[in-house]
Each structure stands twice: as structure tokens, then as C-alpha cells.
Enzyme design. Structure first.
Site, short mmCIF file in Angstrom:
data_model
loop_
_atom_site.label_atom_id
_atom_site.label_comp_id
_atom_site.label_asym_id
_atom_site.label_seq_id
_atom_site.Cartn_x
_atom_site.Cartn_y
_atom_site.Cartn_z
N GLU A 145 13.06 -41.12 82.86
CA GLU A 145 12.70 -40.17 81.84
C GLU A 145 11.16 -39.85 81.40
O GLU A 145 10.66 -38.66 81.01
CB GLU A 145 13.34 -40.36 80.27
N GLU A 191 19.60 -48.78 80.52
CA GLU A 191 18.44 -48.56 79.79
C GLU A 191 17.28 -48.69 80.57
O GLU A 191 16.35 -47.91 80.35
CB GLU A 191 18.35 -49.56 78.51
N LYS A 248 14.56 -45.60 81.40
CA LYS A 248 13.14 -45.44 81.08
C LYS A 248 12.39 -45.17 82.26
O LYS A 248 11.21 -44.49 82.10
CB LYS A 248 12.73 -46.94 80.82
N HIS A 307 31.49 -49.24 96.78
CA HIS A 307 32.39 -47.71 96.51
C HIS A 307 31.59 -46.73 96.56
O HIS A 307 31.82 -45.73 95.80
CB HIS A 307 33.13 -48.30 95.10
N ARG A 342 8.40 -33.98 69.43
CA ARG A 342 9.53 -33.41 69.03
C ARG A 342 10.07 -32.33 70.55
O ARG A 342 11.15 -32.08 70.59
CB ARG A 342 9.85 -32.74 67.71
N CYS A 394 12.21 -28.92 68.45
CA CYS A 394 11.29 -27.95 67.73
C CYS A 394 10.67 -28.63 66.36
O CYS A 394 11.14 -29.68 65.82
CB CYS A 394 12.28 -26.68 66.96
N LYS A 439 12.32 -35.87 71.01
CA LYS A 439 12.44 -37.13 70.54
C LYS A 439 13.79 -37.11 69.73
O LYS A 439 14.54 -38.17 69.94
CB LYS A 439 11.10 -37.56 69.61
N ASN A 492 14.55 -23.90 62.99
CA ASN A 492 15.05 -25.01 63.85
C ASN A 492 16.45 -25.04 63.85
O ASN A 492 17.05 -25.25 62.82
CB ASN A 492 14.37 -26.27 63.25
N GLY A 493 17.16 -25.04 64.99
CA GLY A 493 18.55 -25.06 65.05
C GLY A 493 18.89 -24.01 66.11
O GLY A 493 18.32 -23.13 66.90
N TRP A 549 11.22 -24.82 71.02
CA TRP A 549 11.73 -25.35 72.39
C TRP A 549 12.77 -24.55 72.51
O TRP A 549 13.83 -24.06 71.72
CB TRP A 549 12.63 -26.78 71.86
#
Length: 622
Positions: free
Chosen positions: A502, A495, A499, A518, A27, A2, A617, A112-113, A76
Site C-alpha cells: 500500500e 498485514e 504494508k 498449490h 483522507r 473526501c 484513510k 461527501n458520499g 475523491w
């Protein structure tokens, strides 16, 4: 998650609000809205779903809304679907809340929250005659302020304070009261909010880029604090209604840092800024060729007392911690646990008095990481924050703070933030190793020289990125990819895999090479991409063997190793080389091609690289 903006002053508010929301698009959001007030006139509310351009088109870029005081929000969805009715701003009156135009309500606000006990509060308000038009927790909070304001016939600060006491959860609230034209009232708990002042204008935002064009002089409103904002003025209060004195903070980022600078995407700009981000972080930490942790308050005595390190983080920052675990344990011989911040509190971690909890967060506002920090502090454990944003919540609350010098990072997928954090962990490992007698002075300086090679090494890789662009375009239609490595290479794979998934939406997984048999190898089939990372000499042959197993089942192999290991070309179908550096620090170089690979696959697919779907973000709610 948000975005919040606000303005009161002597300019037209709507264009400023829209421009600020544009700067906060990274965001993540699914709807947006603004409310603008012109003096004594009623507030005008306009909301739209989808991209911000839909809201801009509704208001002709803000030109159809007249008024010098206003608030804005990109939402959001958490409570309620992403609809126009659920979009912010919300109002305290019993109206539909879905359309545009003037509102008679006493209070208009954004939030926001997450209000965790919103259903309990909603039930209370229903008994007092309130009606609800949306599914949101935000409408509940605003109507609760309205309830206390009317019931006790008190001012905004007292009404907001009573609301804050009743609410459980996180919030950054921004309110306009019908009785107070030209003023904005704010409150905060756990969700970020800053206040900027420039001449006779006052700005509000949830993040610096939204207001950096107008001012670099800001106030950080603290946890459980409120503010009364008028043109060119901000007064802050605690929960008792007492005035709090605050010092302005100067933001050192430039407005240009929040622009693309000629690049197609922020992510590519930030990938290319990594040599500078690493160098600036090194320059901050090194004094006369030595690492100086004294400037952040960590003395040799503190280092000697540490019995165990807990690295707590989320996402890419957690991958930094995974790599750091290998480096710190090998060099300093201190036990290191790497913890997911979202799980840290819920497993009742065993923390000893001389442990050190290291919180890694680019924004310094990550909700789970902040909660983990507070858990550690409540238990009396020393805390160190590695963050990129000065004045952020985690930075303010930690015992020690090591600021990375990456500058503003806009793209949702981190690149330079990750690299700067990784450098900090190397420096901690070396200083801890020296102070605790695990390495001698000569080794110490030799390692520092190796770290100082990294900026030039990254630059060299970036100069040769065309081959990766070609390869990515060839494989952009793949549906699955796997990254395998051992030891520190496994941390790099984690990482690199993130990348890929996402921003390109390609299903991707990272596995320790030895785990293939395995279960994982059952997923390998013709044409699937397997990326092998082989930077650790003693593990090179073992990972090659794992890659051969995948190739025999039809996989297409990409190898990533250091210059000199040309024998890999006998196994891999495509190879990328990175410059040699001490194996402890090679992750800083090996990650660059994997960042580029994910980026170029996404570009080839025509995706929104900087704002991938469903991601934000900064994750400021649990």
C-alpha cells in the site's frame, strides 16, 4: 474519503478552510475547492485539480477571498473524472461550474458520499428545465434542494428534508443559501460530520483534525439529521423539522497529536507511538491487574451465553480479526468467523440469537463495517465495536464499545491503530477464557503479564531499526515480494504484505506456507524477496522447509523470528529477531519490523508515505 470543512463566524473564512482541508489530506483526494461569502455579497467559488497547494496558490493562501462564511471540499472522484468542472463546490444554477469567481446561484454546496439514484433524480430535474454542467451526483443533490425550495416556497430545512427522503445512498451535505447570508446548512446520512463551537465561531468538518486547532467542543450530527449553523450557534433538526437537543462532546485528543512532532512522516511518528498506544489501551482495560469488561457493559453472564463470534472488518482491521481468530479459539474455545465487511451482508450470514458480532474499525465510520453492524442489529444480534474515535457512527450504534487508546492516526497506512486493536482482542480472549472456565486464575494472570511485556518489546525493536533501513534501501527496486507463514504467522504475513504494497507500490502477496506447492511457487524466480515469519515454535521447522523450497528456486530470503532461533541463519539471507513473548501474543511484536520494512522501502523510492496513491484513510462509501 473526501474531506469537508466549513466556517461561519467573525474571522476570514478562506484561510481557515484551506488549513482545515490541509489537515484532511490523509483522507485522499484528487481536486479541491472552496466557496466564501462576505455578508450579502455573492459567494465566490474557487476550484483546482491536483494537490491542495494548487488551490492555495489560486487564492494566495485564501487572502484574495474576503468573507466570514464559507465551505470547502477535497474530492475523491467517484461520479465523473477528476476535473475542475467536477470538483466541489457545486451550484444550483445553470452555469458552467468550472471557473472561479462570484456565482449567482441560489445554493452552493459540497458533498461527501454517493447518491445511488442520482440518474433517476437527474432525469426528473431535466424534465423541469434544469441543466447540468458536471458528471457528479453532488450537482444533482444540490439542484434537487433548489427544486423543492422554489417549488414549495419553503425554508432550507424543509427543502433539505424533502431531498433527503428522495435520495438513496450516503451523504454529508454542506450548503449555503443566497437568501441566508452568514449561515451554513448541513445534513447527514452515513457519512461522517462534526460541528465545532468556539466563542462566536462555528466550524464544520468530516473529521476531528480539521478543527482541533480551534476547538475541542463538538456536536456529532446523527443519521438523517440536519443543522442550521450561524456564528457561535448550531441548531439541529430531525426529518420532521423538529428541533433536536444535543450535548456537546469534548475531544480528548490534543492539537499537537495531529502534527508530525519532528518526524519526516506521520507514519514513522505513529510507528514510534505504538508502545504508548498499547500501554494506554491496557491501562484503560486493566483494573487492579484484572481485565474489566464491566466498564463497557459486557458482563460474565453475557460472555457465558455467547455461542459464536463473528469478527467483521476491512483491510488491516480484518487482519486483526484473522490473528484474533487463532487466539480466541485456542484460549476461549469459542468458534470464531472472520468476515470481510464488504461481503458480510451479501451472503446472507447465518446468525444465531446468542452470537456476538464484533466490528473493528479505526475511524468508526467505515461504510461497509457500519452496514454490517446495522445488519446484525436488525437481526437482534449483540454487537461490540472496537474503534478508536469516540462518538463515531459505529461507536454510537453498537451495543458495546471498546475504545482503543491509539490517539489520532493520520497516515493512511495504519500502525498504532492496528496494534491497539490487536491488544483489545487479546484481552477479550483472556476474559472469555477465564469466565468460561477454559483457563484458571494462575494462567489468567500469567497471560496478562505476558501481554504487559509488549510495550517494552516494541520499544526494543524500534531501537534496532537501522538494520531494516539498510536492508530496505538494498531491496527498494524490487517488483515482487512474498510473505509466508503458518498459523498465527500467516495472519502476521497478511498485514506485513499489505504494508509493503500500500505504501511502496511493490506487488506483494501473503500465503500460508503449506499452500506454496498449490500454485504459488511457480511465481518464485531469481532474486525475488520471500519473507518468512516463524514465531510459532511448533511450526518453525515446517516454515523453514517452505523457505528452503523458495531458496532453491532463486529467492532471496528474509527471516523474522524470536530471539533464540539462531539456526535460521543457516537458511535465511537476512534475519530480524523480536523479543520472546507468549506465542499467542507475538503478532504484536512481529508486525513492527514489517511495518518498518514497508516504510523504509517507500522512503527509499521517494514516495509519499503518508498519502499513497489511490488510497484514503477512511473509506466512507461502499
Amino acid at each position: 474519503m473526501c474531506g469537508i470543512v466549513g466556517f461561519t463566524g467573525h474571522k476570514q473564512a478562506a484561510p481557515i478552510l484551506l488549513a482545515g482541508l490541509k489537515k484532511l489530506e490523509y483522507r485522499g483526494y484528487d481536486s479541491a475547492g472552496i466557496a466564501v461569502r462576505d455578508g450579502e455579497e455573492l459567494a465566490q467559488v474557487v476550484k483546482a485539480t491536483g494537490k491542495l497547494k494548487n488551490l492555495s496558490e489560486k487564492t494566495d493562501g485564501g487572502n484574495t477571498l474576503k468573507g466570514t462564511c464559507g465551505i470547502g471540499h477535497t474530492r475523491w472522484a467517484t461520479h465523473g473524472d477528476p476535473t475542475q468542472t467536477n470538483a466541489h463546490p457545486h451550484v444550483s444554477g445553470n452555469c458552467t461550474g468550472s471557473g472561479s469567481g462570484p456565482v449567482e446561484s441560489l445554493i452552493v454546496g459540497v458533498h461527501n458520499g454517493i447518491i445511488e439514484n442520482y440518474q433517476e433524480l437527474k432525469d426528473k430535474l431535466l424534465k423541469h428545465g434544469y441543466q447540468f454542467y458536471s458528471q457528479t451526483d453532488t450537482e444533482v443533490a444540490i439542484k434537487l434542494v433548489d427544486y423543492y425550495y422554489k417549488k414549495y416556497k419553503i425554508g432550507p430545512i424543509d427543502a433539505i428534508a424533502k431531498t433527503m427522503v428522495r435520495i438513496r445512498g450516503s451523504y454529508a451535505l454542506e450548503l449555503m443559501f443566497k437568501d441566508y447570508p452568514g449561515e451554513i446548512w448541513v445534513a447527514r446520512k452515513d457519512s461522517p460530520m462534526i460541528i465545532g463551537i468556539a466563542d462566536d465561531d462555528t466550524y464544520v468538518a468530516s473529521d476531528v483534525p480539521a478543527i482541533l486547532e480551534y476547538t475541542n467542543q463538538v456536536y456529532y450530527i446523527g443519521n438523517l439529521e440536519m443543522g442550521r449553523l450561524s456564528p457561535g450557534k448550531a441548531v439541529f433538526y430531525d426529518l420532521n423539522g423538529d428541533v433536536i437537543e444535543k450535548e456537546k462532546v469534548e475531544i480528548t485528543f490534543s492539537a499537537e497529536a495531529a502534527d508530525k512532532g519532528g518526524y519526516e512522516h506521520f507514519m514513522m511518528k505513529e510507528i514510534n507511538e505504538q508502545p504508548r498506544a498499547v500501554q494506554d489501551t491496557l491501562d484503560f482495560a486493566l483494573e487492579n491487574g484484572r481485565i474489566d469488561l464491566g466498564k463497557i457493559g459486557i458482563t460474565d453472564e453475557i460472555i457465558k451465553e455467547i455461542t459464536q463470534i463473528h469478527i467483521v472488518a476491512c483491510g488491516s482491521a480484518w487482519h486483526v480479526g484473522t490473528a484474533a481468530q487463532y487466539v480466541i479459539e485456542d484460549l476461549a474455545r469459542i468458534p470464531v468467523r472472520v468476515e470481510l465487511a464488504s461481503e458480510f451482508r451479501y451472503r446472507n450470514p447465518i446468525l444465531n440469537p446468542n452470537d456476538l458480532v464484533v466490528i473493528i474499525s479505526q475511524s468508526g465510520e467505515t461504510a461497509d463495517s457500519l452496514a454490517a453492524l446495522r445488519e446484525a442489529k436488525e437481526r437482534g444480534i449483540k454487537t461490540l465495536a472496537i474503534v478508536n474515535v469516540e462518538g463515531s457512527s459505529i461507536a454510537r450504534e453498537a451495543d458495546f464499545v471498546f475504545y482503543t487508546k491509539a490517539g489520532i492516526e493520520i497516515a493512511v497506512a495504519t500502525s498504532k491503530g492496528y496494534s491497539a486493536q490487536l491488544i483489545v482482542t487479546y484481552l477479550l480472549a483472556l476474559q472469555f477464557a477465564l469466565v468460561r472456565g477454559r483457563i484458571d486464575e494462575q494462567q489468567y494472570f500469567d497471560y496478562i503479564k505476558e501481554i504487559q511485556k509488549i510495550p517494552a518489546g516494541i520499544s526494543r525493536i524500534l531501537e534496532e531499526k537501522e538494520r531494516l533501513q539498510w536492508f530496505a534501501s538494498k531491496y527498494s527496486n524490487m517488483h515482487d515480494s512474498f510473505y509466508i507463514g503458518r498459523g498465527l504467522d500467516y495472519a502476521i504475513c497478511q498485514e506485513g504484505s499489505l504494508k509493503m504494497k500500500e505504501i511502496s507500490y511493490v506487488h506483494s502477496e501473503a500465503y500460508a506456507g503449506g499452500e506454496l506447492k498449490h500454485g504459488t511457487i511457480s511465481l518464485i524466480e531469481d532474486g525475488i524477496l520471500v519473507v518468512g515469519v516463524l514465531t510459532q515454535n511448533e511450526l518453525f521447522e515446517k516454515t523453514i522447509s517452505n523457505m528452503v523450497e523458495c531458496k532453491s528456486r532463486g529467492a532471496y530470503l528474509m527471516g523474522l523470528t524470536t530471539y533464540g532461533h539462531y539456526e535460521i541463519e543457516e537458511t535465511a539471507d537476512f534475519v530480524i529477531y523480536v523479543p520472546k513473548v507468549d506465542p499467542h501474543f507475538v503478532a504484536s511484536l512481529a508486525i513492527i519490523p514489517l511495518q518498518l520494512l514497508g516504510y523504509y522501502v517507500a522512503v527509499s523510492k521517494g514516495l509519499d508515505v503518508d498519502k499513497p496513491r489511490n488510497l484514503a484513510k477512511s473509506v466512507t462509501v461502499e
